[in-house]
Write a protein that holds these residues in place. Structure first.
Motif, PDB file in Angstrom:
ATOM      1  N   HIS A   1       0.799  -1.221   0.000  1.00 42.13           N
ATOM      2  CA  HIS A   1       0.000   0.000   0.000  1.00 42.13           C
ATOM      3  C   HIS A   1       0.835   1.276   0.000  1.00 42.13           C
ATOM      4  CE1 HIS A   1      -4.172  -1.409   0.461  1.00 42.13           C
ATOM      5  NE2 HIS A   1      -3.637  -2.450   1.068  1.00 42.13           N
TER       6      HIS A   1
ATOM      7  N   LEU B   1      -6.920   4.149   5.381  1.00 41.78           N
ATOM      8  CA  LEU B   1      -7.974   3.402   4.688  1.00 41.78           C
ATOM      9  C   LEU B   1      -9.336   3.671   5.323  1.00 41.78           C
ATOM     10  CD1 LEU B   1      -6.220  -0.058   4.124  1.00 41.78           C
ATOM     11  CD2 LEU B   1      -6.642   1.720   2.420  1.00 41.78           C
TER      12      LEU B   1
ATOM     13  N   LEU C   1     -13.469   1.986  -1.284  1.00 39.23           N
ATOM     14  CA  LEU C   1     -12.298   1.184  -1.588  1.00 39.23           C
ATOM     15  C   LEU C   1     -12.669   0.051  -2.532  1.00 39.23           C
ATOM     16  CD1 LEU C   1     -10.873   0.836   2.052  1.00 39.23           C
ATOM     17  CD2 LEU C   1     -10.242   2.550   0.334  1.00 39.23           C
TER      18      LEU C   1
ATOM     19  N   ASP D   1      -8.666  -3.674  -1.283  1.00 38.65           N
ATOM     20  CA  ASP D   1      -8.369  -2.742  -0.196  1.00 38.65           C
ATOM     21  C   ASP D   1      -9.336  -2.929   0.973  1.00 38.65           C
ATOM     22  OD1 ASP D   1      -6.311  -1.722  -1.660  1.00 38.65           O
ATOM     23  OD2 ASP D   1      -7.333   0.099  -2.290  1.00 38.65           O
TER      24      ASP D   1
ATOM     25  N   ALA E   1      -6.895  -3.546  -8.206  1.00 37.00           N
ATOM     26  CA  ALA E   1      -5.687  -3.674  -7.404  1.00 37.00           C
ATOM     27  C   ALA E   1      -4.532  -4.105  -8.297  1.00 37.00           C
ATOM     28  CB  ALA E   1      -5.906  -4.697  -6.288  1.00 37.00           C
TER      29      ALA E   1
END
Length: 727
Positions: free
Chosen positions: A12, A182, A189, A193, A477
């Motif tokens: 991340h 987050l 998200l 995530d 992602a």
């Protein structure tokens, strides 16, 4: 567990939590670690290299082994990428020649025909042969090691990708920062995530939490962790409780997919019912929200048994409304009644109590308004409500209004939360230009008011055309992945796509294809398993099953491609879907013309994204040649429904062309727009890789973090681009 947490931080943030171990002389081991990282397109920052050099050799090697596993997976190098044609892209045969060779081998090799020689003879007599049944077709004819031996080593190039790993703080501090970042996201998200947040929330349930958690599905994930440890819940609507129930049952907290509610333990049932009771007691009008998810609430009531808990009567009211035994009129029905009566002013007044609903209805209200007085009332109401609307919604409406002026006569594209796309004609009457411009001015002023003062603003020019991530679900992602609608330059001579998949239970056949379109979006040509060689391109060969994983590649010489657009796509020909296979991802590499190397070379990978969508045709991005001859990528992250079996580029070229045109011709709000408001018209400083950085702290916005920034700088890169969106 520590290794899982460390991998979360690396993926991340591109930071390695401060390595621990005994002091020693680890310089040689650290440089060896750096050299191995370079082979997969990564390197250690100077600060991280210095830190590792002060540790013992054993500590450095321990850190290296853990880190390499993570970065190899980030770039897709954790699996073996074999190619059907052993020396791809060299010596790829013509399609017809290849098929005839497969038939000839089947006819000449009795052992390979097994017990069905007559079946093959009958097929040949009829003039039609089932290619999938031929022993040489669709299955690797050589091992991975044999393929490596037949290929040259990679010739390093200055243009190869380098991703810097920076030195982070202690692991616990990094986890705190990541969890809070987050949890406080102002945009939804993506699924990966959200899954990572769930892991962090379980670890941090009793720790610090953000001042605000604006995204409802994020709140549901955090509430699940808090309920499991007996902490207080963050609830203010009945839908918050429904999302929490879905999370506890392993279902979809976005409420887009149905959830089969589990039989919950009594403590969890009490927690849900107490939460519902408190929400309704504080705001009885919230009962009206039940109608939006009526059937779900009915099924949930069957699991919670509210009649067993008379101490929470307001919770019982929720399920009475769901069953139709108690009336609670919804806001939507009242608005619909007013608009049916042509009472636009009444609808505007009622929507003033629901600013978000008002903003989502602005286009409709401006279209149905009878005169200028009513349109003025709509704009005035929007101006009053703007401070109470989330920044994401304000920006979404701003983007919508910008494109509204351009969409007349053009196809209209819809994309749901799962990336499924469809196109329809735009039959809406226009919004008056003057009113649209006035409303845009209101929205720009509101966004400018919310943006923080950047101080010294330093920009990487390559980030300016990156679309604002108004929803994390618009971005898959992966590594080097940009939000849907972003535009990025393609600097290279050889473009190579790749797809990898591994089936879970059933034989699964993914087909990588590339559709070439002209400037008017008509088909020029394509590359696929039915067209192995084309203008400027080669296909690596069709693999029809993947019990141990399989890869397909397409390479294109960009200066030889005809047409204006290149549309790579992944078609599911047979078997499991993108969300059913054990693993699947897509990406592309760039190489110089003379740069040799194996079919998959991680140092040349510019982008690798997970394939996770509900359709049977994936469209990750499109490449477009500009008037100056240079190529750019526009990011799609779309999925088409396709058919259950037999999806092919030849069959879906019309639908792909329509979707590509609709999104290519749509303009997204970009970082350029937001930084223009942030700097209030003043030209910000630009910084390119290798240039000297300012001495003091800055607000830096770019694709990657440069080395040498002042430690007090605010840094926005792809990993935390969502932080640009004001709350």
């Amino acid at each position: 567990m520590a290794q899982i947490f460390e991998s979360l931080v690396i993926r991340h943030t591109h930071r390695l939590p401060a390595p621990e171990g005994s002091a020693g002389e680890g310089t040689v081991a650290a440089r060896q670690f750096d050299a191995v990282l370079a082979s997969v397109g990564f390197k250690l920052s100077a600060e991280l290299l210095e830190r590792l050099s002060g540790l013992s050799e054993a500590a450095v090697m321990h850190t290296a082994r853990r880190t390499l596993r993570v970065v190899r997976e980030m770039v897709g190098d954790h699996v073996r990428h074999n190619a059907y044609f052993i020396d791809f892209p060299a010596n790829v045969p013509g399609t017809e020649d290849f098929w005839m060779r497969c038939v000839a081998e089947a006819c000449g090799d009795k052992a390979s025909r097994g017990s069905h020689p007559r079946q093959l003879s009958r097929q040949l007599t009829r003039g039609a042969v089932n290619l999938l049944g031929l022993p040489a077709y669709g299955r690797y004819q050589h091992t991975y090691q044999e393929m490596l031996a037949a290929q040259d080593e990679l010739i390093a190039s200055a243009g190869d990708r380098i991703t810097v790993l920076h030195l982070g703080r202690d692991l616990e501090d990094e986890l705190d920062d990541l969890y809070l970042a987050l949890a406080a996201s102002t945009t939804p998200l993506n699924e990966d995530d959200l899954r990572d947040l769930k892991i962090l929330a379980q670890h941090r349930a009793l720790g610090p939490r953000p001042e605000a958690i604006p995204v409802r599905e994020i709140r549901a994930v955090i509430n699940e962790a808090r309920l499991n440890v007996g902490a207080d819940l963050l609830l203010d609507t009945v839908t918050d409780v429904l999302r929490l129930a879905c999370a506890l049952s392993g279902g979809d907290v976005t409420l887009q997919e149905p959830t089969r509610f589990r039989t919950l333990p009594r403590p969890l049932r009490r927690g849900l019912l107490a939460g519902l009771d408190a929400v309704v007691a504080a705001n009885p009008a919230s009962l009206a929200d039940v109608h939006a998810h009526r059937e779900r609430f009915k099924r949930l009531g069957e699991r919670l048994h509210p009649h067993e808990y008379p101490q929470w009567p307001h919770a019982a009211d929720v399920f009475a409304v769901a069953r139709g035994e108690k009336e609670a009129r919804s806001l939507g029905s009242r608005i619909e009644e007013l608009l049916d009566a042509s009472d636009v002013l009444g609808a505007v007044e009622l929507l003033g109590s629901a600013p978000g609903r008002l903003f989502r209805a602005l286009d409709l209200l401006l279209r149905v308004a009878a005169d200028q007085e009513e349109r003025d009332a709509v704009i005035a109401a929007a101006s009053r409500a703007a401070p109470d609307v989330s920044g994401r919604v304000v920006l979404s409406v701003r983007e919508h209004l910008h494109n509204r002026a351009r969409e007349s006569g053009r196809p209209r594209i819809f994309v749901n939360r799962r990336g499924r796309a469809w196109v329809t004609p735009d039959l809406r009457p226009p919004v008056p230009a003057g009113d649209r411009d006035r409303l845009i001015a209101v929205l720009d002023a509101e966004i400018r008011r919310r943006l923080p003062a950047p101080g010294r603003l330093l920009l990487d020019p390559d980030v300016l055309d990156v679309a604002l991530p108004l929803s994390g679900r618009a971005t898959a992602a992966g590594l080097g992945v940009l939000p849907r609608g972003s535009i990025s330059p393609v600097d290279g001579e050889q473009l190579r796509f790749f797809v990898y998949w591994k089936e879970t239970e059933r034989r699964t056949d993914f087909d990588l294809s590339a559709l070439m379109l002209r400037a008017d979006y008509r088909t020029d040509s394509w590359l696929s398993y039915t067209s192995l060689r084309g203008v400027g391109g080669r296909h690596s060969g069709d693999i029809t099953e993947a019990p141990d994983g399989a890869s397909e590649f397409i390479e294109l010489s960009l200066d030889r491609v005809r047409g204006t657009f290149i549309v790579p796509q992944v078609n599911i020909f047979a078997g499991e879907g993108f969300e059913e296979v054990e693993e699947s991802f897509f990406g592309f590499m760039l190489r110089d013309r003379e740069q040799k190397g194996r079919p998959f070379e991680p140092a040349t990978v510019r982008m690798k994204s997970e394939l996770r969508g509900v359709g049977r045709v994936a469209l990750p991005l499109v490449f477009r040649r500009g008037d100056d001859g240079r190529w750019h990528a526009k990011w799609l992250h779309l999925y088409l429904r396709g058919v259950s079996e037999g999806n092919r580029v030849e069959e879906n070229q019309a639908s792909v062309s329509m979707v590509v045109r609709a999104l290519v011709e749509r303009e997204q709000l970009t970082v350029r727009y937001l930084t223009g408001l942030m700097s209030d018209g003043a030209a910000p400083m630009e910084h390119r890789d290798g240039e000297t950085l300012p001495d003091g702290p800055v607000t830096y916005i770019g694709l990657v973090r440069p080395q040498g920034l002042h430690p007090d700088s605010r840094v926005i890169t792809l990993e935390n681009l969502r932080d640009l969106i004001p709350g």
